[in-house]
Design a protein around this motif. Structure first.
Motif, short mmCIF file in Angstrom:
data_model
loop_
_atom_site.label_atom_id
_atom_site.label_comp_id
_atom_site.label_asym_id
_atom_site.label_seq_id
_atom_site.Cartn_x
_atom_site.Cartn_y
_atom_site.Cartn_z
N MET A 154 0.84 -1.20 0.00
CA MET A 154 0.00 0.00 0.00
C MET A 154 0.88 1.25 0.00
O MET A 154 1.96 1.26 0.56
N ARG A 155 0.37 2.29 -0.61
CA ARG A 155 1.04 3.58 -0.53
C ARG A 155 0.76 4.17 0.84
O ARG A 155 -0.23 3.84 1.48
N SER A 156 1.64 5.07 1.28
CA SER A 156 1.40 5.68 2.58
C SER A 156 1.68 7.17 2.56
O SER A 156 2.50 7.66 1.78
N LEU A 157 0.97 7.85 3.44
CA LEU A 157 1.18 9.26 3.71
C LEU A 157 1.68 9.33 5.14
O LEU A 157 0.96 8.97 6.08
N GLY A 158 2.93 9.73 5.32
CA GLY A 158 3.55 9.77 6.63
C GLY A 158 3.37 11.12 7.28
O GLY A 158 3.96 12.10 6.84
N THR A 175 4.75 9.45 1.01
CA THR A 175 4.83 10.90 0.92
C THR A 175 4.71 11.44 2.34
O THR A 175 3.74 11.12 3.04
N VAL A 176 5.68 12.23 2.77
CA VAL A 176 5.67 12.78 4.12
C VAL A 176 5.04 14.17 4.09
O VAL A 176 5.31 14.96 3.18
N PHE A 177 4.19 14.46 5.07
CA PHE A 177 3.54 15.77 5.18
C PHE A 177 3.43 16.16 6.64
O PHE A 177 3.60 15.31 7.53
N THR A 178 3.17 17.44 6.91
CA THR A 178 3.16 17.92 8.29
C THR A 178 1.87 18.64 8.70
O THR A 178 1.73 19.02 9.85
N LEU A 183 -4.17 16.77 3.66
CA LEU A 183 -4.56 15.38 3.40
C LEU A 183 -5.51 15.20 2.22
O LEU A 183 -5.23 14.36 1.34
N PRO A 184 -6.60 15.93 2.10
CA PRO A 184 -7.49 15.71 0.95
C PRO A 184 -6.77 15.91 -0.40
O PRO A 184 -6.96 15.11 -1.32
N THR A 189 -3.95 13.30 -5.30
CA THR A 189 -2.80 13.22 -6.23
C THR A 189 -2.23 11.81 -6.30
O THR A 189 -1.32 11.58 -7.07
N LEU A 190 -2.73 10.90 -5.50
CA LEU A 190 -2.15 9.54 -5.49
C LEU A 190 -2.82 8.65 -6.52
O LEU A 190 -3.93 8.78 -6.85
#
Length: 190
Positions: A154-158, A175-178, A183-184, A189-190
Motif C-alpha cells: 500500500m502507498r502511505s502518507l507519513g 509521501t511525508v507531510f506535516t 490530506l485531501p 494526487t495519489l
C-alpha cells in the motif's frame, strides 16, 4: 544499562521511546519491556501505562489540528487500523469526537496475528473494507506503520506533525507531510 538510585534502570531517552514503541501494540511494547527489564517490571509497566494513558486522554486529548476538517472533505471510503485495542480506541477516538465517524470501520492489531510493522493489520482492514490492498492509501504517524503499509503493498502518507520525525517516515511509496489540512489534496494526487 545500569540501575538508577532506586535500583531501576533509568528511562530511555525520548528518541529511543519514539523509535521502539510508537506505533506498536501494547503487547509488543510489553514484550520489549519484559525482555529488557523482566516480567515483574513488564506487569508494573502495563498497569501504570493503562492508568496514565487514560488520565492523559481525559485531561485534554484533542484531534490533530485540521483533521476533522480534512475528513469532512474526503469522499473516499475510510477506516481506522490501529495498534491500539478496541477499548483504547473507543476512549481516544471518543474523547476527540472521531469515534462515530469511523464506527463499524475500526480495526485493531488485537484482531490479527502480528501487529505493525507486519502487514497483517492493513491487509485485514482492506479485506474488511472490500478493497484491493494496492488501491489503498495508509495515513500513518509511525515508522512501524509506514513499514507495515509498504509490506502490505500500500502507498502511505507519513504524518510528521507529531512525535515521529519526517526522516523516520520517509521511504519508498511514502509521501511525508506535516499539516493535516493537506490530506485531501494528497489523496487526490495519489
Amino acid at each position: 544499562m545500569s540501575p538508577g538510585a532506586a535500583g531501576r534502570a533509568p528511562p530511555p531517552p525520548e528518541d529511543e521511546v519514539v523509535r521502539r514503541f510508537i506505533g506498536r501494540s501494547s503487547a509488543s511494547v510489553r514484550e520489549q519491556v519484559a525482555a529488557r527489564l523482566g516480567e515483574a517490571t513488564a506487569r508494573e509497566w502495563e498497569e501504570s501505562f493503562a492508568l496514565l494513558h487514560a488520565e492523559a486522554v481525559d485531561a485534554g486529548l484533542a484531534p490533530v489540528d485540521g483533521l476533522p476538517e480534512a475528513l469532512d472533505r474526503i469522499t473516499l471510503a475510510t477506516c481506522v487500523a490501529s495498534s491500539g485495542s478496541h477499548e483504547k480506541m473507543r476512549h481516544t477516538l471518543g474523547r476527540t469526537g472521531l469515534y462515530d465517524r469511523f464506527a463499524g470501520r475500526i480495526h485493531s492489531a488485537t484482531e490479527v496475528p502480528r501487529g505493525k510493522p507486519a502487514p497483517d493489520l492493513f491487509l485485514y482492514a482492506a479485506a474488511r473494507m472490500g478493497a484491493d490492498p494496492s488501491a489503498c492509501v495508509v495515513v500513518e504517524d509511525s515508522r512501524p506503520g509506514v513499514e507495515a503499509a509498504r509490506a502490505a503493498g500500500m502507498r502511505s502518507l507519513g504524518y510528521a506533525g507529531g512525535l515521529t520525525p519526517a526522516a523516520a517516515l520517509a521511504g519508498p511509496g511514502t509521501t511525508v507531510f506535516t499539516d493535516m489540512r493537506e490530506l485531501p489534496a494528497l489523496l487526490g494526487t495519489l
